[in-house]
Design a protein around this motif. Structure first.
Motif, PDB file in Angstrom:
ATOM      1  N   ARG A 179      19.943  18.744  52.162  1.00  0.00           N
ATOM      2  CA  ARG A 179      20.472  19.977  51.592  1.00  0.00           C
ATOM      3  C   ARG A 179      21.422  19.604  50.471  1.00  0.00           C
ATOM      4  N   ASN A 180      21.447  20.399  49.426  1.00  0.00           N
ATOM      5  CA  ASN A 180      22.433  20.123  48.378  1.00  0.00           C
ATOM      6  C   ASN A 180      23.805  20.599  48.847  1.00  0.00           C
ATOM      7  N   ILE A 224      32.073  19.320  47.914  1.00  0.00           N
ATOM      8  CA  ILE A 224      32.311  20.293  48.990  1.00  0.00           C
ATOM      9  C   ILE A 224      33.807  20.501  49.190  1.00  0.00           C
ATOM     10  N   TRP A 225      34.544  19.383  49.244  1.00  0.00           N
ATOM     11  CA  TRP A 225      35.979  19.473  49.481  1.00  0.00           C
ATOM     12  C   TRP A 225      36.693  20.155  48.318  1.00  0.00           C
ATOM     13  N   LYS A 226      36.303  19.830  47.088  1.00  0.00           N
ATOM     14  CA  LYS A 226      36.926  20.465  45.930  1.00  0.00           C
ATOM     15  C   LYS A 226      36.714  21.974  45.954  1.00  0.00           C
ATOM     16  N   HIS A 227      35.522  22.396  46.350  1.00  0.00           N
ATOM     17  CA  HIS A 227      35.228  23.827  46.411  1.00  0.00           C
ATOM     18  C   HIS A 227      36.222  24.539  47.315  1.00  0.00           C
ATOM     19  N   GLU A 257      29.820  30.400  58.598  1.00  0.00           N
ATOM     20  CA  GLU A 257      30.274  30.085  59.949  1.00  0.00           C
ATOM     21  C   GLU A 257      31.714  30.522  60.165  1.00  0.00           C
ATOM     22  N   ILE A 258      32.569  30.274  59.192  1.00  0.00           N
ATOM     23  CA  ILE A 258      33.982  30.642  59.321  1.00  0.00           C
ATOM     24  C   ILE A 258      34.147  32.159  59.354  1.00  0.00           C
ATOM     25  N   LYS A 259      33.399  32.885  58.537  1.00  0.00           N
ATOM     26  CA  LYS A 259      33.482  34.341  58.514  1.00  0.00           C
ATOM     27  C   LYS A 259      33.063  34.933  59.854  1.00  0.00           C
ATOM     28  N   VAL A 260      32.025  34.349  60.452  1.00  0.00           N
ATOM     29  CA  VAL A 260      31.538  34.841  61.741  1.00  0.00           C
ATOM     30  C   VAL A 260      32.544  34.544  62.824  1.00  0.00           C
ATOM     31  N   GLU A 261      33.083  33.309  62.848  1.00  0.00           N
ATOM     32  CA  GLU A 261      33.979  32.893  63.918  1.00  0.00           C
ATOM     33  C   GLU A 261      35.331  33.573  63.853  1.00  0.00           C
ATOM     34  N   VAL A 283      28.142  24.195  51.655  1.00  0.00           N
ATOM     35  CA  VAL A 283      29.295  25.087  51.438  1.00  0.00           C
ATOM     36  C   VAL A 283      28.981  26.485  51.943  1.00  0.00           C
ATOM     37  N   SER A 284      27.804  26.983  51.604  1.00  0.00           N
ATOM     38  CA  SER A 284      27.421  28.326  52.016  1.00  0.00           C
ATOM     39  C   SER A 284      27.372  28.448  53.534  1.00  0.00           C
ATOM     40  N   PHE A 285      26.864  27.422  54.199  1.00  0.00           N
ATOM     41  CA  PHE A 285      26.776  27.460  55.659  1.00  0.00           C
ATOM     42  C   PHE A 285      28.165  27.447  56.284  1.00  0.00           C
TER      43      PHE A 285
END
Length: 232
Positions: free
Chosen positions: A215-216, A152-155, A227-231, A221-223
């Motif tokens: 969850r994988n 997740i962090w690398k992404h 969330e960031i795009k909405v906020e 990452v998708s969530f």
């Protein structure tokens, strides 16, 4: 000091009484029993009376300076906040996501109840990281040494142009503080991403431990991205 209502009404005072009512020729006229009960009354002056001016309310701060009474000033004087920590802007900033910020704050303080902190209560429990099942999870392992969280962090750090990965959580926080100076949109996104990664990893940990929900890392990452795009 607090005078009970019965105490001052029995001396002839009422809700309309003024400071000037206890002054005679500029001197205080406290009753003897009040002085005996509160010796500090004679140490005044607690109030200042000026001719042709209405009574006002002031606040004497902890340095002894008289200021205009305000909730902000009282709050500052009654609460000891200590020195500013270097990461305060990393957690508390405009447009943050409050719950994510709170979880990040707890993580920076090392207060999340990771398994290394609760293992003394669960001597017979199988306390292993719910993601890799290799070691007992901890702040350092969860953020971001575990293979699951590292993905997740690398992404995100690739997208943000961040080139460091540290095994120690505190070192990562200290390093990250240097990357979030200013108020640009890049800085805002970096702060939202870090808080989002920490918060959602912690939620995923609890979901796996207590609700048997998995969850994988791609779903997490998708969530976070949504969330960031909405906020923002």
């Amino acid at each position: 000091m607090i005078f009970p209502r019965r105490g001052w009404t029995s001396r002839g005072f009422n809700e309309l009484s003024k400071v000037s009512d206890i002054l005679v020729n500029g001197d205080y006229c406290w009753t003897i029993d009040w002085v005996e009960q509160f010796p500090g009354l004679e140490d005044g002056p607690m109030f200042r009376s000026e001719r042709d001016q209405a009574d006002g309310i002031i606040w004497r701060d902890k340095e002894g300076v008289s200021r205009k009474l305000s909730c902000n000033q009282v709050w500052k004087n009654l609460n000891f906040f200590g020195p500013k920590v270097p990461w305060f802007r990393l957690v508390w900033f405009n447009n943050n996501i409050p719950m994510n910020a709170f979880i990040l704050w707890m993580a920076i303080l090392g207060k999340l109840k990771t398994q290394d902190r609760v293992k003394s209560w669960e001597l017979n429990g199988n306390l292993l990281c719910p993601f890799c099942s290799n070691v007992c999870d901890s702040h350092d392992h969860l953020f971001f040494s575990c293979e699951y969280s590292m993905q997740i962090w690398k992404h995100f750090h690739n997208k943000m142009g961040i080139i460091f990965i540290l095994d120690n959580w505190n070192d990562l926080v200290n390093k990250f503080c240097n990357l979030v100076k200013g108020k640009s949109i890049v800085v805002l996104i970096r702060k939202l991403v870090l808080a989002g990664c920490v918060a959602h990893l912690w939620r995923e940990t609890n979901a796996r431990l207590f609700r048997n929900l998995n969850r994988n890392w791609q779903e997490v990452v998708s969530f976070i991205e949504h969330e960031i795009k909405v906020e923002k």
